[in-house]
Design a protein around this motif. Structure first.
Motif, mmCIF file in Angstrom:
data_model
loop_
_atom_site.group_PDB
_atom_site.id
_atom_site.type_symbol
_atom_site.label_atom_id
_atom_site.label_comp_id
_atom_site.label_asym_id
_atom_site.label_seq_id
_atom_site.Cartn_x
_atom_site.Cartn_y
_atom_site.Cartn_z
ATOM 1 N N SER A 125 0.832 -1.204 0.000
ATOM 2 C CA SER A 125 0.000 0.000 0.000
ATOM 3 C C SER A 125 0.870 1.260 0.000
ATOM 4 C CB SER A 125 -0.928 0.020 1.220
ATOM 5 O OG SER A 125 -0.194 0.335 2.384
ATOM 6 N N ASP A 126 0.328 2.345 -0.543
ATOM 7 C CA ASP A 126 1.045 3.618 -0.577
ATOM 8 C C ASP A 126 1.381 4.097 0.828
ATOM 9 O OD1 ASP A 126 0.885 3.534 -3.300
ATOM 10 O OD2 ASP A 126 -0.451 5.270 -3.514
ATOM 11 N N ASN A 127 0.473 3.903 1.777
ATOM 12 C CA ASN A 127 0.733 4.329 3.151
ATOM 13 C C ASN A 127 1.927 3.585 3.758
ATOM 14 O OD1 ASN A 127 -1.289 6.241 3.202
ATOM 15 N ND2 ASN A 127 -2.817 4.821 4.033
ATOM 16 N N THR A 128 2.023 2.295 3.495
ATOM 17 C CA THR A 128 3.151 1.514 3.990
ATOM 18 C C THR A 128 4.457 2.015 3.376
ATOM 19 O OG1 THR A 128 1.742 -0.424 4.271
ATOM 20 C CG2 THR A 128 4.120 -0.815 4.198
ATOM 21 N N LYS A 168 5.024 5.048 2.206
ATOM 22 C CA LYS A 168 5.317 6.381 2.759
ATOM 23 C C LYS A 168 5.971 6.276 4.134
ATOM 24 C CE LYS A 168 1.962 9.115 0.248
ATOM 25 N NZ LYS A 168 0.749 9.932 0.287
ATOM 26 N N GLU A 169 5.503 5.311 4.932
ATOM 27 C CA GLU A 169 6.102 5.108 6.254
ATOM 28 C C GLU A 169 7.552 4.648 6.135
ATOM 29 O OE1 GLU A 169 3.750 2.457 8.634
ATOM 30 O OE2 GLU A 169 1.942 3.680 8.391
ATOM 31 N N LYS A 170 7.819 3.786 5.155
ATOM 32 C CA LYS A 170 9.161 3.230 4.995
ATOM 33 C C LYS A 170 10.165 4.252 4.452
ATOM 34 C CE LYS A 170 8.137 -1.619 4.672
ATOM 35 N NZ LYS A 170 8.934 -2.192 5.746
ATOM 36 N N LYS A 180 10.087 7.534 4.792
ATOM 37 C CA LYS A 180 10.264 8.619 5.768
ATOM 38 C C LYS A 180 10.471 9.976 5.101
ATOM 39 C CE LYS A 180 11.838 5.474 9.268
ATOM 40 N NZ LYS A 180 12.891 4.929 10.046
ATOM 41 N N GLN A 182 8.198 13.402 3.693
ATOM 42 C CA GLN A 182 6.892 14.038 3.839
ATOM 43 C C GLN A 182 6.805 15.241 2.920
ATOM 44 O OE1 GLN A 182 6.471 15.158 7.920
ATOM 45 N NE2 GLN A 182 6.556 13.070 8.681
#
Length: 141
Positions: free
Chosen positions: A116-119, A121-123, A125, A127
């Motif tokens: 997923s895109d959210n996963t 984005k978390e990886k 780091k 913003q």
């Protein structure tokens, strides 16, 4: 070329550029004026203040090196050069040239179907709105 070699090349280029126009001894020169080029988001006054240079100050090569270090430590510039723009009977007029680092506008992932895109984005780091350094890009990759 490795990042280490690029940093060494930048440092050599910086020292070469500032040593051409500044005295090599402990002789001081008087600043009669300062201008700034290349700034977009950061004001001229903020750059001059952080460089700790001002009209009427007597400086030498070491002061210029400290000024560049002070600006570099802000983490907002990819390149900083300080030149003598003009010599006058009253002193020298300095030119501070800066290249501001870009700001990350948005993050898009294309072709990915497994994570997923959210996963992602978390990886990575990163913003939206952050100052984008080479180090941040390298870590995200």
């Amino acid at each position: 070329m490795s990042r280490f070699n690029l940093n060494k090349l930048f440092l050599f280029s910086f020292i070469f550029n500032i040593s051409i126009g500044f005295p090599q001894s402990s002789e001081k020169i008087l600043i009669s004026g300062i201008s700034v080029e290349g700034n977009v988001r950061i004001s001229e006054e903020d750059i001059i203040r952080n460089a700790r240079l001002w009209q009427g100050k007597e400086i030498d090569l070491e002061d210029i090196q400290k000024s560049v270090k002070n600006l570099w430590n802000l983490g907002r510039f990819g390149n900083i050069q300080i030149y003598i723009e003009e010599e006058t009977p009253d002193g020298v007029i300095l030119l501070i040239q800066v290249e501001e680092l870009p700001i990350l506008d948005k993050i898009e992932f294309k072709g990915n179907k497994k994570i997923s895109d959210n996963t992602l984005k978390e990886k990575i780091k990163l913003q939206s709105g952050q100052i984008l350094t080479e180090n941040a890009i390298f870590k995200a990759m």
